[in-house]
Write an enzyme that holds these catalytic residues in place. Structure first.
Site, mmCIF file in Angstrom:
data_model
loop_
_atom_site.group_PDB
_atom_site.id
_atom_site.type_symbol
_atom_site.label_atom_id
_atom_site.label_comp_id
_atom_site.label_asym_id
_atom_site.label_seq_id
_atom_site.Cartn_x
_atom_site.Cartn_y
_atom_site.Cartn_z
ATOM 1 N N PRO A 88 0.819 -1.219 0.000
ATOM 2 C CA PRO A 88 0.000 0.000 0.000
ATOM 3 C C PRO A 88 0.852 1.268 0.000
ATOM 4 O O PRO A 88 0.347 2.358 -0.249
ATOM 5 C CB PRO A 88 -0.823 -0.112 1.290
ATOM 6 C CG PRO A 88 -0.095 -1.090 2.137
ATOM 7 C CD PRO A 88 0.664 -1.997 1.232
ATOM 8 N N GLU A 115 1.418 -8.241 9.023
ATOM 9 C CA GLU A 115 1.523 -6.769 9.111
ATOM 10 C C GLU A 115 2.520 -6.224 8.091
ATOM 11 O O GLU A 115 2.854 -5.037 8.108
ATOM 12 C CB GLU A 115 1.944 -6.338 10.525
ATOM 13 C CG GLU A 115 0.876 -6.554 11.593
ATOM 14 C CD GLU A 115 -0.456 -5.919 11.208
ATOM 15 O OE1 GLU A 115 -0.477 -4.736 10.837
ATOM 16 O OE2 GLU A 115 -1.470 -6.623 11.290
ATOM 17 N N ARG A 152 -2.948 -8.783 -20.590
ATOM 18 C CA ARG A 152 -3.914 -8.518 -21.673
ATOM 19 C C ARG A 152 -3.359 -7.545 -22.709
ATOM 20 O O ARG A 152 -3.955 -7.369 -23.758
ATOM 21 C CB ARG A 152 -5.267 -8.079 -21.102
ATOM 22 C CG ARG A 152 -5.282 -6.782 -20.374
ATOM 23 C CD ARG A 152 -6.573 -6.602 -19.609
ATOM 24 N NE ARG A 152 -7.745 -6.524 -20.466
ATOM 25 C CZ ARG A 152 -8.062 -5.472 -21.208
ATOM 26 N NH1 ARG A 152 -7.306 -4.402 -21.188
ATOM 27 N NH2 ARG A 152 -9.136 -5.477 -21.962
ATOM 28 N N ASP A 167 -9.867 0.600 -24.828
ATOM 29 C CA ASP A 167 -10.301 0.618 -23.426
ATOM 30 C C ASP A 167 -10.050 1.970 -22.769
ATOM 31 O O ASP A 167 -9.263 2.768 -23.266
ATOM 32 C CB ASP A 167 -9.500 -0.415 -22.628
ATOM 33 C CG ASP A 167 -9.971 -1.826 -22.903
ATOM 34 O OD1 ASP A 167 -11.146 -1.998 -23.220
ATOM 35 O OD2 ASP A 167 -9.137 -2.740 -22.798
HETATM 36 N N1 SAM Z 1 1.337 -2.644 7.619
HETATM 37 C C1 SAM Z 1 1.318 -2.454 6.201
HETATM 38 C C2 SAM Z 1 1.123 -0.970 5.899
HETATM 39 O O1 SAM Z 1 0.307 -0.354 6.567
HETATM 40 O O2 SAM Z 1 1.749 -0.447 4.952
HETATM 41 C C3 SAM Z 1 0.188 -3.229 5.555
HETATM 42 C C4 SAM Z 1 0.382 -4.701 5.547
HETATM 43 S S1 SAM Z 1 -0.897 -5.547 4.696
HETATM 44 C C5 SAM Z 1 -1.970 -6.007 6.006
HETATM 45 C C6 SAM Z 1 -0.176 -7.055 4.224
HETATM 46 C C7 SAM Z 1 0.337 -7.120 2.791
HETATM 47 O O3 SAM Z 1 -0.735 -6.884 1.890
HETATM 48 C C8 SAM Z 1 1.386 -6.125 2.414
HETATM 49 O O4 SAM Z 1 2.670 -6.580 2.796
HETATM 50 C C9 SAM Z 1 1.233 -6.022 0.909
HETATM 51 O O5 SAM Z 1 1.975 -7.013 0.234
HETATM 52 C C10 SAM Z 1 -0.257 -6.302 0.710
HETATM 53 N N2 SAM Z 1 -1.075 -5.097 0.440
HETATM 54 C C11 SAM Z 1 -1.973 -4.532 1.279
HETATM 55 N N3 SAM Z 1 -2.560 -3.474 0.747
HETATM 56 C C12 SAM Z 1 -2.069 -3.344 -0.501
HETATM 57 C C13 SAM Z 1 -2.283 -2.409 -1.554
HETATM 58 N N4 SAM Z 1 -3.127 -1.386 -1.424
HETATM 59 N N5 SAM Z 1 -1.586 -2.572 -2.706
HETATM 60 C C14 SAM Z 1 -0.702 -3.594 -2.832
HETATM 61 N N6 SAM Z 1 -0.452 -4.511 -1.864
HETATM 62 C C15 SAM Z 1 -1.111 -4.384 -0.705
#
Ligand code: SAM
Length: 248
Positions: A88, A115, A152, A167
């Site tokens: 994220p 986490e 794609r 698209d």
């Molecule tokens: N503690 C982290 C933070 O707040 O940045 C979030 C961890 S999340 C619960 C667990 C995993 O989900 C991350 O390591 C990532 O690989 C994935 N993930 C969660 N949200 C994502 C997003 N918006 N885009 C891409 N990957 C995501």
């Protein structure tokens, strides 16, 4: 194009590759996939890959050693491929990024869980991509989104190569125009007459006008960046002077 995905849930990735364009791309030899489970690289009892965060706090973190070992194994099979961590905190993924990825011969995608990951794995990561400003439980969905949006665009993966060019966000960062199919009239709603006219130049102008109208109405952020051509202005004026069924 070859994708290597590092995930403690290989079945989520492999399952999604069983149908649709990803399955077709693989059958046609245009796509290759290998999923690496960090548990296979764990030196701890019970193939453990997580531990508590130093400094305290809730939840668990993925440990660096098994992740970095999985990345090294993937790199050996996919030399030169950048390692992308789905997070994220990464750059928001856009169509233009997927277009660039589709010119690559491979990518290695790392899906976090819990986490997140021990920060020290970042030395082995080349780029970070986010699906958007929300938090998923794991990176698998994000990896699948990146792979599908990229695959794609590979020549031969889609049934009709031209469909990707029309698209939303393709080439011009416009939203796609509305589309209709049979029946011509359904529950009192009829297909815009222009689409039945057989006049291809008019249909093209109508579609462009609708795409411009939609982008202006729904995506002011994209609209603000747009420089209108004389043809855009003409299509837009025509679209504004018609009702939704193409009647003046
Ligand atoms: N503690 C982290 C933070 O707040 O940045 C979030 C961890 S999340 C619960 C667990 C995993 O989900 C991350 O390591 C990532 O690989 C994935 N993930 C969660 N949200 C994502 C997003 N918006 N885009 C891409 N990957 C995501």
């Amino acid at each position: 194009m070859r994708f290597d995905v590092i995930s403690i849930f290989p079945e989520l990735i492999e399952g999604y590759f069983q149908a649709g364009i990803l399955a077709r791309g693989r059958e046609r030899g245009l796509l290759a996939l290998q999923v690496w489970n960090p548990r296979d690289f764990s030196l701890l009892p019970h193939r453990r890959v997580d531990d508590r965060p130093f400094g305290g706090g809730p939840g668990m973190l993925m440990q660096a050693p098994p992740l970095v070992a999985a990345i090294a194994a993937a790199r050996e099979q996919n030399p030169g491929a950048p390692v992308a961590y789905l997070s994220p905190q990464g750059r928001p993924l856009r169509q233009a990024d997927c277009e660039r990825f589709s010119k690559r011969s491979g990518m290695i995608l790392l899906a976090g869980r819990y986490e997140g990951v021990d920060e020290r794995i970042m030395a082995a990561v080349d780029e970070e991509w986010s699906l958007g400003d929300y938090v998923l439980a794991g990176g698998e969905l994000a990896a699948l989104v990146l792979m599908e949006a990229t695959a794609r665009l590979l020549p031969g993966v889609l049934g009709h190569a031209a469909s990707a060019q029309e698209d939303s966000f393709a080439a011009e960062n416009l939203l796609d125009c509305p589309h209709y199919t049979r029946p011509e009239s359904w529950q009192g709603a009829v297909v815009p007459a222009v689409l039945l006219s057989g006049d291809h130049a008019r249909i093209a102008r109508w579609r462009r006008g609708q795409a411009l109208l939609r982008t202006r109405a729904r995506r002011p952020d994209l609209w603000a960046q747009r420089v209108l051509t004389a043809e855009d202005v003409r299509c837009l004026q025509e679209a504004e002077s018609e009702d939704e069924f193409g009647r003046v």
